[in-house]
Write a protein that holds these residues in place. Structure first.
Motif, short mmCIF file in Angstrom:
data_model
loop_
_atom_site.label_atom_id
_atom_site.label_comp_id
_atom_site.label_asym_id
_atom_site.label_seq_id
_atom_site.Cartn_x
_atom_site.Cartn_y
_atom_site.Cartn_z
N ALA A 57 0.85 -1.19 0.00
CA ALA A 57 0.00 0.00 0.00
C ALA A 57 0.89 1.24 0.00
O ALA A 57 1.77 1.38 0.84
CB ALA A 57 -0.91 0.00 1.23
N LYS A 58 0.65 2.13 -0.93
CA LYS A 58 1.42 3.37 -0.98
C LYS A 58 0.95 4.32 0.11
O LYS A 58 -0.24 4.38 0.44
CB LYS A 58 1.27 4.04 -2.34
N PRO A 59 1.86 5.10 0.71
CA PRO A 59 1.42 6.10 1.69
C PRO A 59 0.63 7.20 1.00
O PRO A 59 0.85 7.45 -0.20
CB PRO A 59 2.75 6.63 2.26
N PRO A 60 -0.32 7.84 1.69
CA PRO A 60 -0.62 7.71 3.11
C PRO A 60 -1.46 6.47 3.40
O PRO A 60 -2.45 6.21 2.73
CB PRO A 60 -1.42 8.99 3.42
N THR A 61 -1.04 5.72 4.42
CA THR A 61 -1.71 4.47 4.75
C THR A 61 -2.83 4.72 5.75
O THR A 61 -2.78 4.30 6.91
CB THR A 61 -0.68 3.48 5.33
N VAL A 62 -3.85 5.42 5.29
CA VAL A 62 -5.09 5.59 6.05
C VAL A 62 -6.24 5.08 5.20
O VAL A 62 -6.10 4.87 4.00
CB VAL A 62 -5.31 7.07 6.46
N THR A 63 -7.39 4.90 5.82
CA THR A 63 -8.44 4.07 5.23
C THR A 63 -8.98 4.61 3.91
O THR A 63 -9.03 3.89 2.91
CB THR A 63 -9.59 3.92 6.24
N MET A 64 -9.42 5.87 3.88
CA MET A 64 -10.09 6.38 2.69
C MET A 64 -9.21 6.34 1.44
O MET A 64 -9.63 5.85 0.38
CB MET A 64 -10.61 7.79 2.95
N PRO A 65 -7.95 6.81 1.47
CA PRO A 65 -7.11 6.69 0.28
C PRO A 65 -6.88 5.25 -0.14
O PRO A 65 -6.73 4.95 -1.33
CB PRO A 65 -5.80 7.37 0.70
N ARG A 66 -6.83 4.34 0.83
CA ARG A 66 -6.59 2.94 0.48
C ARG A 66 -7.80 2.33 -0.20
O ARG A 66 -7.67 1.51 -1.13
CB ARG A 66 -6.25 2.13 1.74
N ILE A 67 -9.00 2.69 0.22
CA ILE A 67 -10.20 2.20 -0.46
C ILE A 67 -10.24 2.73 -1.89
O ILE A 67 -10.59 2.02 -2.84
CB ILE A 67 -11.47 2.61 0.32
N GLY A 126 -0.29 2.46 15.34
CA GLY A 126 -0.80 3.47 14.44
C GLY A 126 -0.53 3.11 12.99
O GLY A 126 -0.01 2.04 12.65
N HIS A 127 -0.87 4.04 12.12
CA HIS A 127 -0.62 3.85 10.69
C HIS A 127 -0.75 5.20 10.01
O HIS A 127 -1.22 6.17 10.59
CB HIS A 127 -1.60 2.85 10.08
N GLY A 128 -0.28 5.26 8.77
CA GLY A 128 -0.34 6.50 8.01
C GLY A 128 0.90 6.75 7.20
O GLY A 128 0.86 7.52 6.23
N ALA A 129 2.01 6.12 7.55
CA ALA A 129 3.27 6.42 6.88
C ALA A 129 3.73 5.23 6.05
O ALA A 129 2.92 4.44 5.56
CB ALA A 129 4.32 6.83 7.91
N SER A 130 5.03 5.06 5.91
CA SER A 130 5.56 4.13 4.92
C SER A 130 6.48 3.07 5.50
O SER A 130 7.33 2.53 4.79
CB SER A 130 6.32 4.91 3.84
#
Length: 922
Positions: free
Chosen positions: A109-119, A276-280
């Motif tokens: 998964a490319k950053p940012p690793t938060v839910t909405m961008p990943r969906i 947590g999550h959000g980075a790379s």
């Protein structure tokens, strides 16, 4: 041109914003997008290539699967499925991976690793930008071409249960849905039960084509307790049971259908070692992707190891599996194992459609697309594919046909990988030209502001801005011509896209005029300052004021930190910069104190060591008000130096020892929380304290910390606030015991007493009461003119209320950070700033330095994965957006907020002392 300071500042802010926007436009370039309409109208698919013979396959291939079930487990890390935890807690899933009819992958998964961008990445195949981190709080409808919209347009019936982000991204797309909020991280039970309770009913029905299940419990456990929590294993076992139920139901239903079903298990992102999550980091970007279908039958002895792919590859695979067009903006490529069981002609047809889609996207986003190796490979693949079609139509079965088909397939796969890599690299490519121009504009405006500060802060608050004269100067025209030439050279020689080059020549010329005019204005203002400085040096040659070593350290340290932000490695490890600066500051203060204590024979101490006296920066000037030199001299030093011998015994020793005590505290805090990027994985005291084996030690430490907090903060509170503070700190411990972080003396097991909602709200009552008392005193000092004393007490009440709130929101192992912060503030205020008579500027910068250092002492970093969002739900039983955002922000920036509020309170108290001293002297 003479302007008021307000007008000048407003103009500078406008230009500064334009410069920042231009820089960000270069730093976050526009993502790869198709130029075709966002309206998802049906477009004819690319026909099958032919060479000498006409093919009749001009439509989309039929779907490969009758039903698709997507089980998305939020924050599912790859080692939770493919590692030891998967073997222990997910036996059925492990069986599917090792022996079942499945294909397994590790999806990056490319950053940012938060839910909405990943969906968005999963459903569109595109790479979202960092601006989607903000959009994650309130997701807008997704207008970009995606699999869900294509499925709805094709008449597919889609059902969604789980995270309400899906409903926000795809409104009116689901025939049935039940959304749950993803932000209430204290709930990791009901949030998943609300999804599972629909399964028995929906799996028995046949009136749907796509079922989406988004489970949030694992992510919430990670935020609250981390990946090592015993709750992780229970949640993985629960998810394994859900997968077994779904797979069994799909297998039983396949007996009545012609096409098999597809079960997709995936995670939107991973989970860091802190939860947590959000980075790379590797733990945050590595997610499992499991495709389960009876079409993927495995022969005995067929061992399939998880392959590494991109998360964006799922969109193209789902589109092909459902018989839909591949989303236009997808940069991913088809997962070939999903179609390798199909006949050769179908395989080549699928690969050709995917390659054509990527080639169109490349042509629309890369000016020199013909030079790209992926484009050349595509042309070769298409030509070979046409020869294979001709041979296939002439002779259906032969070894030559098979060998040529294998070669074409391999060529297509190579072209797909190259094209996908080129498009993904295009997203991460910086627009250096726009970044440089934006940086120049920002620096020019900042320089002009700094040069204009003396005039802007004068009594007239007016300044002469050199705007008209530079326009008619030779320097302006020469600068404009040079910049125009550079612009032409850059725009004609670069092969990549550039935002400034895409603007009209008139707009780009306006930018060049702005840069040239600002440069000339800066040169003109700097010349006037230098001339004025020479005149002042001649007229004030007798002045003995000079900068001390401490002033130089503060100036050079602040400038050095600003310059360090130009390198990404210094940004990632910024905590090291602040740790070095505060340690150096402690040594400089120690040197300053000892020099005053042991003055040499040929020099005089720079400062007057005096505990009882007022604060230099707040002491009113007793000299002539029209003479600014008297005020300057009063702030820079004292006229009658003394030594520490005038102090009382313990005060003298405390002054001498304070820098060393502060330095020791800072060193201890560095060992409490590892942060940054390179060494964040190393064990620290925080990990040791938060382990279940050391809960008793954590309980004792938390209790002692709360007691010390009360001792340090109550000294200037009113009696009512003291009682409120004591009860509030007691409530903090009760809250932590209620949720199982610490133990009561009579509590020996690990069972939670409650959710802690009542205890937390009990503390909030006292926080609001203390803040209300402080606000009342502040208003009283302004309306009734009650004097400095009431104002000082009011500011301290507000400060103590913030401290109580911080004690509630910080994790128990971080309470020593709060204790040592209060201790350092007390030592600095009583035994450093007052005795050494530091002026306002020095005290302000020291507060800023320590505030930044304490931001990192509590475990934060510039990595958004370190944001503790669980603090936003302390005392809440449902998701309430505004309180959650406020509490999360306050918990994150506790250090800077407390040091800033202490600065205001300290300056006010010193001004009050100075005012009282002046009144008594009169």
């Amino acid at each position: 041109m003479r302007l008021g300071s307000g007008t000048f500042a407003a103009c500078c802010v406008v230009v500064e914003v334009l410069g920042v926007v231009l820089f960000l436009r270069g730093f976050f370039p526009a993502p790869v997008r198709s130029s075709s309409s966002s309206k998802h109208q049906a477009e004819p698919p690319a026909p099958e290539p032919s060479a000498g013979a006409s093919s009749n396959w001009t439509k989309l291939p039929p779907p490969l699967f009758s039903k698709v079930v997507i089980v998305l487990i939020d924050a599912l890390r790859d080692d939770f499925v493919f590692g030891s935890k998967g073997v222990k807690f997910m036996p059925y899933t492990t069986y599917l991976v090792e022996k079942g009819a499945s294909h397994s992958f590790v999806a990056e998964a490319k950053p940012p690793t938060v839910t909405m961008p990943r969906i968005k990445a999963l459903m569109t195949g595109s790479v979202p930008g960092f601006i989607d981190v903000v959009m994650n709080l309130n997701s807008p409808a997704l207008l970009e071409d995606n699999v869900i919209t294509q499925a709805k347009a094709a008449g597919k019936r889609i059902i969604s249960y789980g995270d309400e982000t899906w409903v926000k991204l795809f409104p009116k797309h689901f025939v049935e849905y039940d959304g749950t909020t993803s932000f209430f991280v204290s709930d990791y039970t009901e949030v998943d039960e609300n999804v599972t309770r629909h399964l028995d009913k929906v799996l028995k029905r046949g009136d749907w084509d796509v079922l989406i299940l988004h489970y949030l419990g694992l992510d919430h456990i990670g935020h609250v307790s981390g990946p090592s929590s015993p709750l992780i294993g229970r949640k993985l076992s629960e998810m394994d049971g859900v997968l077994m139920k779904i797979h069994t139901a799909l297998l039983s239903e396949e007996r009545e259908t012609l096409l098999p079903s597809l079960l997709v298990l995936c995670g939107d992102h991973g989970m860091s070692e802190t939860g947590g999550h959000g980075a790379s980091s590797t733990e945050e970007v590595s997610t499992p992707l499991l495709l389960v279908s009876s079409a993927f039958e495995r022969k005995p002895g067929d061992i399939r190891y998880p392959k590494h792919v991109q998360q964006t590859d799922l969109a193209a695979t789902l589109a092909i599996g459902l018989g839909l067009p591949i989303p236009k903006n997808s940069v991913g490529h088809l997962l070939f194992p999903a179609i390798e069981g199909k006949p050769m002609r179908e395989q080549l047809r699928f690969l050709h459609l995917n390659t054509v889609q990527l080639t169109k996207l490349l042509q629309e986003n890369v000016p020199s697309f013909e030079k790209e190796p992926g484009f050349e490979q595509f042309k070769i693949s298409e030509r070979l594919h046409g020869n294979w079609i001709r041979l296939y139509l002439e002779e259906n079965n032969s070894e030559v046909l098979f060998n040529l088909g294998t070669k074409v397939r391999r060529q297509y796969l190579d072209a797909l990988k190259t094209l996908s890599l080129s498009l993904s690299r295009q997203v991460a490519q910086y627009d250096v030209y726009s970044m440089v121009v934006g940086t120049v504009v920002v620096l020019e405006v900042l320089t002009l502001l700094l040069l204009s500060i003396p005039q802007a802060l004068s009594s007239k608050a007016e300044l002469e801005v050199p705007l008209l004269s530079p326009v008619f100067s030779l320097l302006f025209y020469l600068t404009f011509l040079v910049l125009s030439a550079v612009h032409v050279i850059v725009c004609t020689s670069t092969e990549s896209s550039c935002y400034l080059c895409s603007l009209s020549w008139l707009t780009a010329g306006g930018v060049m005029v702005l840069v040239s005019a600002l440069l000339c204005a800066v040169v003109s203002a700097l010349t006037k300052v230098l001339v004025r400085g020479k005149l002042l040096s001649k007229n004030a040659a007798h002045s003995n004021s000079r900068w001390s070593e401490l002033d130089l350290l503060i100036l050079l340290g602040t400038l050095g930190h600003v310059l360090s932000l130009g390198a990404s490695s210094f940004i990632e490890e910024e905590h090291q910069t602040w740790y070095f600066l505060v340690s150096t500051l402690c040594l400089a203060l120690c040197h300053d104190i000892y020099r005053n204590y042991l003055p040499g024979d040929d020099c005089e101490p720079q400062r007057c060591l005096h505990v009882e006296g007022g604060f230099d920066g707040a002491t009113p000037a007793l000299q002539d008000k029209n003479t600014s030199s008297a005020v300057l001299e009063l702030n820079r030093g004292c006229k009658s130096p003394s030594s520490l011998g005038t102090l009382r015994g313990y005060e003298k020793w405390m002054v001498l020892a304070s820098p060393w005590v502060i330095l020791t505290c800072c060193r201890l805090l560095r060992s409490l929380n590892q942060t940054g990027v390179q060494w964040a994985h190393r064990p620290d005291l925080g990990h040791w304290l938060t382990s279940s084996d050391h809960k008793a030690a954590l309980s004792v430490l938390a209790a002692l910390s709360l007691a010390v907090i009360f001792a340090l903060i109550q000294r200037r509170c009113s009696p009512a606030s003291k009682v409120a503070m004591a009860l509030g700190l007691l409530g903090v411990y009760c809250y932590r015991a209620a949720i199982g972080n610490v133990l009561f003396p009579w509590q020996q097991d690990n069972k939670d007493i409650s959710k802690g909602i009542l205890e937390a709200r009990f503390v909030y009552v006292f926080v609001l009461g203390i803040l209300f008392t402080g606000t009342k005193d502040l208003l009283k000092s302004q309306v009734v003119a009650a004097g400095f004393t009431v104002k000082t007490v009011g500011l301290w009440e507000l400060y103590s209320g913030f401290v109580l709130l911080a004690a509630l929101l910080l994790r128990p192992h971080n309470l020593p950070v709060l204790v040592l912060s209060l201790l350092i503030q007390t030592l600095m205020a009583k035994f450093v700033w007052k005795p050494l008579r530091h002026d306002v500027a020095e005290v302000t910068v020291m507060h800023y330095w320590f505030g930044q250092a304490f931001f990192y002492f509590q475990g934060n970093s510039n990595n958004i994965a370190t944001v503790d969002i669980s603090a936003g739900f302390v005392g809440l039983d449902t998701y309430v957006e505004i309180p959650a955002i406020f509490l999360t922000a306050f918990a994150t920036y506790t250090g800077p907020v407390l040091w800033a509020s202490h600065l205001v309170s300290f300056l006010s108290s010193e001004a009050s002392s100075s005012a009282d001293g002046s009144t008594h002297s009169q």
